[in-house]
Design a protein around this motif. Structure first.
Motif, short mmCIF file in Angstrom:
data_model
loop_
_atom_site.label_atom_id
_atom_site.label_comp_id
_atom_site.label_asym_id
_atom_site.label_seq_id
_atom_site.Cartn_x
_atom_site.Cartn_y
_atom_site.Cartn_z
N LYS A 71 0.84 -1.25 0.01
CA LYS A 71 0.01 -0.17 0.00
C LYS A 71 0.80 1.19 -0.08
O LYS A 71 0.51 2.26 -0.36
CB LYS A 71 -0.94 0.13 1.30
CG LYS A 71 -2.17 -1.04 1.30
CD LYS A 71 -2.80 -0.91 2.28
CE LYS A 71 -3.95 -1.71 2.30
NZ LYS A 71 -5.10 -1.88 3.45
N MET A 72 2.21 1.34 0.51
CA MET A 72 2.95 2.39 0.64
C MET A 72 3.47 2.76 -0.61
O MET A 72 3.85 3.77 -1.24
CB MET A 72 4.01 2.22 1.44
CG MET A 72 3.89 1.85 3.07
SD MET A 72 3.43 3.51 3.78
CE MET A 72 4.98 4.23 3.94
N LYS A 76 -1.64 7.30 -2.05
CA LYS A 76 -2.39 7.06 -1.00
C LYS A 76 -3.75 7.50 -1.11
O LYS A 76 -4.29 8.30 -1.78
CB LYS A 76 -1.70 8.24 0.03
CG LYS A 76 -0.24 7.98 0.41
CD LYS A 76 0.38 8.88 1.39
CE LYS A 76 1.57 8.54 1.86
NZ LYS A 76 2.38 9.45 2.83
N GLU A 77 -4.57 6.83 -0.24
CA GLU A 77 -6.01 7.00 -0.38
C GLU A 77 -6.28 8.25 0.64
O GLU A 77 -5.66 8.50 1.67
CB GLU A 77 -6.68 5.75 0.36
CG GLU A 77 -6.39 4.27 -0.50
CD GLU A 77 -7.02 3.25 0.10
OE1 GLU A 77 -7.84 3.40 1.20
OE2 GLU A 77 -7.11 2.22 -0.54
N GLU A 84 -5.14 12.34 3.87
CA GLU A 84 -4.36 11.36 3.20
C GLU A 84 -4.21 10.37 4.20
O GLU A 84 -3.93 10.60 5.37
CB GLU A 84 -3.04 11.58 2.67
CG GLU A 84 -2.94 12.21 1.15
CD GLU A 84 -1.65 12.40 0.92
OE1 GLU A 84 -0.71 12.10 1.35
OE2 GLU A 84 -1.37 13.04 -0.31
N GLU A 85 -4.69 8.92 4.04
CA GLU A 85 -4.59 8.01 5.16
C GLU A 85 -3.32 7.05 5.05
O GLU A 85 -2.79 6.94 4.02
CB GLU A 85 -5.90 6.86 4.81
CG GLU A 85 -7.09 7.55 5.05
CD GLU A 85 -8.17 6.54 4.91
OE1 GLU A 85 -8.01 5.44 4.50
OE2 GLU A 85 -9.32 6.84 5.37
N ASP A 86 -2.82 6.83 6.26
CA ASP A 86 -1.52 6.19 6.58
C ASP A 86 -1.65 4.90 6.54
O ASP A 86 -2.53 4.44 7.29
CB ASP A 86 -0.45 6.98 7.68
CG ASP A 86 1.04 6.30 7.54
OD1 ASP A 86 1.09 5.35 6.88
OD2 ASP A 86 1.42 6.83 8.25
#
Length: 261
Positions: A71-72, A76-77, A84-86
């Motif tokens: 995902k990284m 970013k979503e 932005e979600e981490d």
């Protein structure tokens, strides 16, 4: 020749992750997921255990780290608030909770160790001091209280107690269980039917001595109607029920399917 490697024992995957974070001296809120994942997988490869339950926990965390690593690499979503979600946020939260519980366990362990060192001395007060009781000043204790005031307070308390009593339920008596022998009552009704070819249902019930006997007798009559041994007639709604014995050859003792207790 293989070089033996001694691995530290960790209580779980979160414990291993905390160890790697402390070892690499990185910020727990900004975990270098690539580096930590590689070190975590290296430890998994060197693990030697026969407990598949323990091994499965470490493998689940390894899969989680790889998922976060993937995902990284993606864009970013963005959440509903436009932030932005981490992908590491959920893992960081679990690590912080585990770290807090871990340090709390250390604190409790230290307190338990310190408590073992406490010694208590038995009281050694002189008998005169232990037996001393402060004298009571009855005049100060009573003050302006009189017998009339005490009587008024007592009447108020009694009125409160009477208000708590339910005027309806308090008059109820004890309900006692009335046990009736079904076989004897069935035999009695069958004998009565044989000796009275036609009779009044009301008169049969009047021969019963309790409410439970009336109920059981009623059930016996219903069963005899069901098996065709008797017939009933009633001229109008509130008229007496007349029971007539039918000519049935079956003399087998009747067994009730319903039992009233």
């Amino acid at each position: 020749m293989a070089i033996p490697v001694k691995l530290e024992v960790f209580e779980g995957p979160l414990d291993l992750l905390l160890h790697l974070i402390d070892k690499n001296k990185v910020d727990i809120y900004d975990i270098p997921i690539v580096e930590i994942t590689e070190q975590y997988l290296d430890y998994i490869r060197q693990m030697e255990t026969q407990d598949m339950n323990v091994m499965s926990e470490f493998l689940v965390m390894a899969a989680t780290l790889i998922d976060i690593k993937c995902k990284m690499l993606l864009p970013k979503e963005v959440n509903e608030e436009g932030e932005e979600e981490d992908p590491r946020a959920e893992l960081v939260e679990k690590l912080l909770e585990y770290k807090m519980c871990k340090y709390m366990s250390y604190e409790l362990r230290d307190r338990m160790v310190d408590a073992q060192r406490n010694l208590y001395k038995k009281p050694t007060l002189p008998k005169e001091v232990a037996d001393y009781r402060q004298p009571i000043d009855y005049e100060e204790l009573i003050g302006d209280m009189t017998l009339y005031k005490l009587h008024e307070i007592f009447k108020q308390i009694m009125r409160r107690q009477e208000d708590k009593i339910d005027p309806v339920r308090s008059t109820f008596g004890n309900i006692e269980k009335d046990e009736i022998d079904m076989d004897l009552k069935t035999t009695f009704v069958e004998a009565y039917v044989r000796s009275h070819r036609t009779f009044s249902f009301r008169k049969l019930l009047e021969k019963q001595s309790s409410k439970m006997e009336v109920i059981v007798t009623f059930l016996v009559i219903l069963e005899m109607i069901k098996t065709g041994r008797i017939g009933i007639e009633q001229e109008d709604t509130f008229a007496d029920i007349i029971i007539t014995t039918k000519n049935v050859q079956d003399t087998t003792p009747m067994q009730l399917t319903s039992v009233a207790e």
